[in-house]
Scaffold this active site. Sequence first.
Site, PDB file in Angstrom:
ATOM      1  N   ASP A   1     -32.672 132.402   3.420  1.00  0.00           N
ATOM      2  CA  ASP A   1     -31.744 131.280   3.383  1.00  0.00           C
ATOM      3  C   ASP A   1     -32.451 130.042   2.844  1.00  0.00           C
ATOM      4  OD1 ASP A   1     -29.796 129.374   3.747  1.00  0.00           O
ATOM      5  OD2 ASP A   1     -29.391 129.859   5.842  1.00  0.00           O
TER       6      ASP A   1
ATOM      7  N   ALA B   1     -35.705 129.701   2.906  1.00  0.00           N
ATOM      8  CA  ALA B   1     -37.000 130.237   2.437  1.00  0.00           C
ATOM      9  C   ALA B   1     -38.187 129.657   3.188  1.00  0.00           C
ATOM     10  CB  ALA B   1     -37.181 130.021   0.932  1.00  0.00           C
ATOM     11  N   GLY B   2     -37.948 128.885   4.223  1.00  0.00           N
ATOM     12  CA  GLY B   2     -39.054 128.315   4.994  1.00  0.00           C
ATOM     13  C   GLY B   2     -39.904 129.374   5.663  1.00  0.00           C
TER      14      GLY B   2
ATOM     15  N   GLU C   1      -5.398 125.429  -1.359  1.00  0.00           N
ATOM     16  CA  GLU C   1      -4.992 126.636  -0.655  1.00  0.00           C
ATOM     17  C   GLU C   1      -5.172 127.844  -1.575  1.00  0.00           C
ATOM     18  OE1 GLU C   1      -1.038 126.476   0.832  1.00  0.00           O
ATOM     19  OE2 GLU C   1      -1.473 124.921   2.332  1.00  0.00           O
TER      20      GLU C   1
ATOM     21  N   LYS D   1     -43.708 134.493  14.900  1.00  0.00           N
ATOM     22  CA  LYS D   1     -43.305 133.115  14.614  1.00  0.00           C
ATOM     23  C   LYS D   1     -42.456 132.582  15.757  1.00  0.00           C
ATOM     24  CE  LYS D   1     -38.845 133.940  12.443  1.00  0.00           C
ATOM     25  NZ  LYS D   1     -37.993 133.876  11.268  1.00  0.00           N
TER      26      LYS D   1
ATOM     27  N   ASP E   1      -3.838 121.707  -3.646  1.00  0.00           N
ATOM     28  CA  ASP E   1      -4.495 121.261  -2.400  1.00  0.00           C
ATOM     29  C   ASP E   1      -5.579 122.233  -1.938  1.00  0.00           C
ATOM     30  OD1 ASP E   1      -2.957 123.369  -1.638  1.00  0.00           O
ATOM     31  OD2 ASP E   1      -1.956 122.359   0.029  1.00  0.00           O
TER      32      ASP E   1
ATOM     33  N   ASP F   1     -40.705 138.598  11.078  1.00  0.00           N
ATOM     34  CA  ASP F   1     -40.494 138.302  12.505  1.00  0.00           C
ATOM     35  C   ASP F   1     -40.385 139.610  13.273  1.00  0.00           C
ATOM     36  OD1 ASP F   1     -37.846 139.250  12.104  1.00  0.00           O
ATOM     37  OD2 ASP F   1     -37.201 137.239  11.533  1.00  0.00           O
TER      38      ASP F   1
ATOM     39  N   ARG G   1     -25.169 136.200  11.219  1.00  0.00           N
ATOM     40  CA  ARG G   1     -26.253 135.677  12.071  1.00  0.00           C
ATOM     41  C   ARG G   1     -25.727 135.087  13.375  1.00  0.00           C
ATOM     42  NH1 ARG G   1     -29.203 132.226   7.470  1.00  0.00           N
ATOM     43  NH2 ARG G   1     -27.076 132.294   6.647  1.00  0.00           N
TER      44      ARG G   1
ATOM     45  N   ARG H   1     -39.312 129.374  16.423  1.00  0.00           N
ATOM     46  CA  ARG H   1     -38.427 128.389  15.794  1.00  0.00           C
ATOM     47  C   ARG H   1     -38.315 127.161  16.692  1.00  0.00           C
ATOM     48  NH1 ARG H   1     -35.733 129.741  11.328  1.00  0.00           N
ATOM     49  NH2 ARG H   1     -35.456 131.940  10.790  1.00  0.00           N
TER      50      ARG H   1
END
Length: 311
Positions: free
Chosen positions: A221, A223-224, A36, A191, A34, A168, A93, A193
């Site tokens: 993450d 890559a944007g 686990e 920048k 299952d 950033d 994060r 968001r």
Amino acid sequence: MKLLSGNSNQSLSQAIGDYLDVPLTKAQVKRFADMEVFATIDENVRGEDVFVIQSTSYPANDNLMELLICIDALQRASARRITAVMPYFGYARQDRKTGGRTPISAKLVANLITRAGADRVLTMDLHAGQIQGFFDIPTDNLVAIPVLARDIKNNYEDSHELMIVSPDVGGVVRARALADRLNADLAIVDKRRPRAGESEVMNIIGDVSGRRCILFDDIVDSAGTLCNAAAAMIERGAASVSAYVSHGVLSGPAVERVKKSVLSELVITDSIEQPEQVLACGKVRTVTVAPLIGEAIRRIANEESVSKLFD
């Protein structure tokens, strides 16, 4: 000293073991039908100083449970000291409340690791340095800057053309530390968001015209952010743009974005074990942090200074 590896990054664990000339402890970390998690230690660890190597990368919850269960198994087997070695600390994060009725998941994970029975934590490039304060046990936060700076020096002959760029405002301190080590100039991407997972470049602080720019960050993450920043710098006359990042999360369309972007290359560490799709991408290159983490483990085991590794 004993090294125990979970399933998240066995290649890095083996490389750390090779550096220390210490074989990995025989153990089984597997799944029941299952799903686990079950762990059993196949060697005597009573009175031993044990280091559990496990990144809590994707799948984050499975890898976190593996870590917690391994720590519990070691504690019940009477290990003298248990150190959770987390090359990549997941949930980092989520280190503050971003709105009403939201969690601080990084603190929750710190509590879980502590209550499971860990005596100390060794990690690398936390998203926010203050996460060390979330733990009620000693925590060492290594930085990958010495490893990445060495790679940059080996691949960029003329350092006068280099410009280190923070993607950033929040990463300025990190980027400045790398720029100082390389004696290079610093630029900053301003920048915003509009929504989670998306970024929009508003301005670039610093003259990047004719410079060989290196974007430096702790996590890539989707890559944007990196791809948008690279495109903005090329538009402003940068000669080339590459990126150096400590943790290659690279989720969703990240690899395709990097392939299609103006980035010359994306250099990541092996803190997260990468799938074949990433390894096959010609623009992505990996440098190892096994010697860095291995040396930190050796120093902790011998009760020596870890901070000297940052010099």
